[in-house]
Enzyme design. Structure first.
Site, PDB file in Angstrom:
ATOM      1  N   GLY A 255      -4.909   1.519  -3.882  1.00  0.00           N
ATOM      2  CA  GLY A 255      -4.466   2.163  -5.109  1.00  0.00           C
ATOM      3  C   GLY A 255      -3.281   3.072  -4.867  1.00  0.00           C
TER       4      GLY A 255
ATOM      5  CG  LEU B 157       2.356 -18.497  -1.089  1.00  0.00           C
ATOM      6  CD1 LEU B 157       3.294 -19.653  -1.426  1.00  0.00           C
ATOM      7  CD2 LEU B 157       0.900 -18.979  -1.028  1.00  0.00           C
TER       8      LEU B 157
ATOM      9  CG  ASN C  91      -1.039   1.641   0.409  1.00  0.00           C
ATOM     10  OD1 ASN C  91      -0.773   2.774   0.800  1.00  0.00           O
ATOM     11  ND2 ASN C  91      -1.727   0.769   1.129  1.00  0.00           N
TER      12      ASN C  91
ATOM     13  CB  THR D 107      -0.523  -2.160   7.271  1.00  0.00           C
ATOM     14  OG1 THR D 107      -1.059  -2.632   8.501  1.00  0.00           O
ATOM     15  CG2 THR D 107      -1.592  -1.389   6.518  1.00  0.00           C
TER      16      THR D 107
ATOM     17  N   GLY E 233       3.341   1.249   9.288  1.00  0.00           N
ATOM     18  CA  GLY E 233       2.540   1.981   8.308  1.00  0.00           C
ATOM     19  C   GLY E 233       2.526   1.309   6.958  1.00  0.00           C
TER      20      GLY E 233
ATOM     21  CD  GLU F 186      -8.918  -0.642  -0.473  1.00  0.00           C
ATOM     22  OE1 GLU F 186      -8.663  -1.308   0.543  1.00  0.00           O
ATOM     23  OE2 GLU F 186      -8.320   0.420  -0.763  1.00  0.00           O
TER      24      GLU F 186
ATOM     25  CG  ASN G 231      -4.463 -12.481   0.440  1.00  0.00           C
ATOM     26  OD1 ASN G 231      -5.474 -13.128   0.171  1.00  0.00           O
ATOM     27  ND2 ASN G 231      -4.505 -11.419   1.245  1.00  0.00           N
TER      28      ASN G 231
ATOM     29  CG  ASP H   5      -1.527  -2.534  -1.429  1.00  0.00           C
ATOM     30  OD1 ASP H   5      -2.139  -3.297  -2.200  1.00  0.00           O
ATOM     31  OD2 ASP H   5      -2.064  -1.977  -0.454  1.00  0.00           O
TER      32      ASP H   5
ATOM     33  CG  ASN I 102      -9.001   4.192   1.742  1.00  0.00           C
ATOM     34  OD1 ASN I 102      -9.974   4.809   1.345  1.00  0.00           O
ATOM     35  ND2 ASN I 102      -8.833   2.889   1.530  1.00  0.00           N
TER      36      ASN I 102
END
Length: 297
Positions: free
Chosen positions: A41, A213, A43, A241, A280, A138, A182, A245, A11
């Site tokens: 994916g 966690l 990431n 963010t 990012g 996703e 998570n 990943d 993405n």
């Protein structure tokens, strides 16, 4: 060197930075906007490559400017894109709001990712040659399930991140070796908000579970073994963010190198801690030398 295949999304992250995220019906003024290559994916692929693995990406981008940039970003990170398809139409996008505490809210528009509903010619051979296959949610479940079954048939470790959170078919979980939700995702899958209770419940469906966690670290549970927690380094988050990943990509590398699970989780936590201190998703992911320095600090 560990070889990791990733079947998942790519993405373009469209990120707005604000002091406080807007409530429903509210408009706020942000201070910055960025377009950053992402997708769970991609990431995880970049995180694993920077952590020291040989990585191959299976997925799709659109024939737009975002698609060209996404492919270029993966290749620049050392990820093979030979199995990354180009489709007609737009690439996937993620619309992200990041507040001053480092928290985020995300809306994902699948775009080209929605066309990845099956394995293409050559994908099975690539998965069979890998030490591990990383999966997320996703892309259409049909492809995720096909990838997991292919990995299982060839004795390849399957690591599934159940995000975005949703109930999962038993046959997918039956083909999963390690599930990494998570706390929110674990609760969605089990109905239990307590991570320990949720992890125990998930062992009815998968042999190993790691519940992340956040700042508290991670919880590991496996059939026939005592669960344990591994703390995370205490840092000031700038942008969370992609932290999950980063954790999964680094964990896959550590396990591929035959590190004991406790050490692998601590190593992955060090990688994630570094990532949240930068803005990012893919742009924040640390290199192996940085992880080793943080891990031994």
């Amino acid at each position: 060197m560990t070889h990791i295949a990733v079947l998942g999304s790519t993405n373009m992250d469209l990120v707005a930075y604000v002091e406080k995220a807007p409530q429903r019906g509210e408009t706020v003024t942000g201070r910055e906007f960025r377009t950053i290559p992402g997708g769970k994916g991609a990431n995880q692929a970049i995180a694993a490559a920077r952590a020291g693995a040989t990585v191959s990406m299976i997925g799709a981008v659109g024939n737009d400017a975002f698609g060209a940039r996404l492919r270029s970003t993966l290749e620049h990170a050392g990820v093979s894109t030979d199995h990354l398809r180009t489709t007609e139409g737009p690439s996937g996008t993620a619309h992200i709001v990041v507040d001053d505490e480092g928290g985020n809210a995300i809306v994902v528009i699948p775009g080209a990712n929605g066309t990845v509903d099956h394995l293409a010619p050559g994908d099975e051979g690539l998965i069979a040659s890998a030490d591990a296959l990383l999966l997320q949610l996703e892309i259409p479940l049909a492809a995720v399930h096909a990838g997991a079954q292919t990995a299982r048939a060839h004795g390849v470790r399957t690591i599934l991140t159940p995000a975005p959170a949703r109930p999962l078919p038993p046959e997918l979980l039956a083909a999963t070796d390690l599930l990494v939700p998570n706390e929110h995702e674990a609760a969605t899958l089990t109905g239990f908000t307590d991570p320990h209770t949720a992890a125990t419940a998930l062992l009815d469906q998968v042999p190993e579970v790691v519940v992340t966690l956040g700042a508290a670290g991670s919880l590991y549970a496996a059939r026939g073994a005592e669960p344990f927690t591994v703390p995370a380094p205490q840092v000031t988050a700038v942008d969370s963010t992609g932290a999950g990943d980063t954790f999964v990509g680094a964990l896959a590398v550590a396990l591929g190198e035959s590190r004991p699970m406790r050490e692998a989780l601590a190593w992955a936590a060090a990688a994630a801690a570094l990532s949240v201190q930068r803005a990012g998703a893919s742009a924040s992911m640390p290199y192996r030398s940085e992880i080793e320095a943080e891990f031994t600090a």
